[in-house]
Design a protein around this motif. Sequence first.
Motif, short mmCIF file in Angstrom:
data_model
loop_
_atom_site.label_atom_id
_atom_site.label_comp_id
_atom_site.label_asym_id
_atom_site.label_seq_id
_atom_site.Cartn_x
_atom_site.Cartn_y
_atom_site.Cartn_z
N VAL A 97 -62.90 25.32 108.07
CA VAL A 97 -63.53 25.87 106.87
C VAL A 97 -65.05 25.88 107.04
O VAL A 97 -65.73 26.87 106.71
CB VAL A 97 -63.14 25.05 105.62
N GLY A 98 -65.60 24.79 107.57
CA GLY A 98 -67.04 24.72 107.78
C GLY A 98 -67.55 25.77 108.74
O GLY A 98 -68.57 26.42 108.48
N ALA A 99 -66.84 25.96 109.86
CA ALA A 99 -67.26 26.95 110.86
C ALA A 99 -67.22 28.35 110.28
O ALA A 99 -68.07 29.20 110.61
CB ALA A 99 -66.36 26.87 112.09
N THR A 100 -66.24 28.62 109.41
CA THR A 100 -66.12 29.95 108.80
C THR A 100 -67.23 30.19 107.79
O THR A 100 -67.89 31.24 107.79
CB THR A 100 -64.75 30.11 108.13
N LYS A 101 -67.45 29.19 106.92
CA LYS A 101 -68.44 29.36 105.86
C LYS A 101 -69.87 29.37 106.38
O LYS A 101 -70.72 30.14 105.92
CB LYS A 101 -68.28 28.25 104.81
N ILE A 102 -70.16 28.51 107.36
CA ILE A 102 -71.54 28.36 107.81
C ILE A 102 -72.05 29.62 108.50
O ILE A 102 -73.25 29.88 108.54
CB ILE A 102 -71.66 27.14 108.75
N ASN A 103 -71.14 30.41 109.03
CA ASN A 103 -71.53 31.63 109.73
C ASN A 103 -71.28 32.89 108.93
O ASN A 103 -71.49 33.99 109.43
CB ASN A 103 -70.76 31.73 111.06
N ALA A 104 -70.80 32.73 107.70
CA ALA A 104 -70.45 33.92 106.93
C ALA A 104 -70.91 33.83 105.48
O ALA A 104 -72.06 34.13 105.17
CB ALA A 104 -68.94 34.16 107.02
N SER A 105 -70.02 33.37 104.63
CA SER A 105 -70.24 33.53 103.19
C SER A 105 -71.11 32.47 102.55
O SER A 105 -71.88 32.76 101.63
CB SER A 105 -68.89 33.57 102.48
N ASP A 106 -71.03 31.23 102.98
CA ASP A 106 -71.67 30.12 102.26
C ASP A 106 -72.19 29.07 103.24
O ASP A 106 -71.55 28.03 103.44
CB ASP A 106 -70.65 29.50 101.30
N PRO A 107 -73.36 29.30 103.84
CA PRO A 107 -73.87 28.39 104.89
C PRO A 107 -74.05 26.95 104.43
O PRO A 107 -73.77 26.02 105.19
CB PRO A 107 -75.21 29.03 105.27
N GLU A 108 -74.54 26.75 103.21
CA GLU A 108 -74.82 25.39 102.76
C GLU A 108 -73.55 24.56 102.61
O GLU A 108 -73.49 23.42 103.09
CB GLU A 108 -75.58 25.43 101.42
N LYS A 127 -72.09 23.72 106.02
CA LYS A 127 -72.71 22.57 106.68
C LYS A 127 -72.11 21.26 106.19
O LYS A 127 -71.90 20.32 106.95
CB LYS A 127 -74.22 22.58 106.46
N VAL A 128 -71.82 21.21 104.87
CA VAL A 128 -71.23 19.99 104.30
C VAL A 128 -69.84 19.76 104.89
O VAL A 128 -69.51 18.66 105.32
CB VAL A 128 -71.15 20.09 102.76
N PHE A 129 -69.01 20.81 104.90
CA PHE A 129 -67.66 20.70 105.45
C PHE A 129 -67.72 20.27 106.92
O PHE A 129 -66.96 19.40 107.35
CB PHE A 129 -66.93 22.04 105.34
N ARG A 130 -68.61 20.88 107.69
CA ARG A 130 -68.69 20.56 109.12
C ARG A 130 -69.19 19.14 109.34
O ARG A 130 -68.71 18.44 110.24
CB ARG A 130 -69.61 21.56 109.84
N THR A 131 -70.12 18.69 108.51
CA THR A 131 -70.64 17.33 108.65
C THR A 131 -69.57 16.30 108.35
O THR A 131 -69.40 15.33 109.09
CB THR A 131 -71.84 17.12 107.71
N THR A 168 -76.30 15.95 116.14
CA THR A 168 -76.89 17.29 116.08
C THR A 168 -76.20 18.20 115.08
O THR A 168 -76.48 19.40 115.04
CB THR A 168 -76.83 17.95 117.47
N VAL A 169 -75.30 17.66 114.25
CA VAL A 169 -74.48 18.49 113.38
C VAL A 169 -75.33 19.30 112.39
O VAL A 169 -74.93 20.40 111.98
CB VAL A 169 -73.44 17.64 112.63
N THR A 170 -76.48 18.79 112.00
CA THR A 170 -77.34 19.52 111.05
C THR A 170 -78.44 20.31 111.74
O THR A 170 -79.30 20.87 111.08
CB THR A 170 -77.97 18.53 110.05
#
Length: 265
Positions: free
Chosen positions: A142-153, A156-160, A223-225
Motif C-alpha cells: 500500500v505504501g509503495a503504491t500511494k507514495i508514488n501515485a495518489s497520496d505520498p504522505e 510514507k507512513v505505511f512504508r515506515t 533511509t525509509v524517509t
Amino acid sequence: MSATQAGINYAKYLGISSVAAPIVFAILYAPLCGWFAWQSIRRPTYVFIVLSIFCLIRIAGFAIRASLAGLEAAGENINLYIADQVLFSVGFFGLLYSAYTLVLDRWQLTDEPKNQNGLLRLTQNPRLFKLILLAAVALGIVGATKINASDPESGKVFRTVSTVIFLVLTVFLGIQTVLLTRAEAKVGYRTPGIKTLGGEHGSYILCVIALLLLVREAFTTATVTNSSLLYNEHFWYPLYALPELLAVTLYATPGLVPPRSELPT
C-alpha cells in the motif's frame, strides 16, 4: 495518473542509473533459482519452495530495474517503477520467514526446551509471526503504491510502519538464532544420516543469515524517509541487494534445511 508523464524520469530522479549491476544480480540469481526449484522437487519443503519464488521475484525485479535505468520510456513509466518497488518490498518476507522456519525446525532437533520468556516465547508462535509478516507486506505494498501515485504522505507512513515491523521481527529472529546456537552447543543437534556442513554448523550459518538480514533491514529503516539516500546505488547495492544475495546463497549450504522426515511429528 497516466503511466507516463513527459519530462519525469522516475528512475533518474531517484538515482537508478546502473544497467550492468541489476543484470549481474539477475544472472547470479538464475542458478540459485534453478537449484532451489530442483530441491523443491527432490525434497519438497517450505523453505525450498519459498526461496525458489523469492529468486524469481528478484530476477523479475532486477530485470525491471535494468529497463528503468537503460530505457527512457521505462524510466518515465510510473507503473513500471511502482512494480519495481513492490517486488523488492514483498520479497523480504520469503527470506525472513525461511530463516525463522529453520530456527524452529532445528529447535525440534535439540533436547533443549524453547525459551520461556514471555515475549520471546510469543515470537516462537509461527502463525503469529507469519500473520505479522503478512501485515508488514500488505502495508509495504500500500505504501509503495500511494507514495508514488495518489497520496505520498500517507504512503510514507505505511512504508515506515512496514519497515519498522520488518526490523523488529528481524531483531527477534537474531535473538532466537543466538539462543539456538547456545542450545546446540549445550545439548547438541541430533540428525541421522551423513554429516554435512549445514547439519553440524547450521545454527552458526543461520546467525550469519540473520546478521545479513539485519544489515539489509537496518539500512532500509535508516533511509525509509529519505528516498534519494535509500535508492542511491552506492549504498543500495552493498547494503540492500548484496546481503540478500549472500543470505540466499547460504541457504543452499548442504544439510542446512532438514528433511521433513527428520522432524518430530
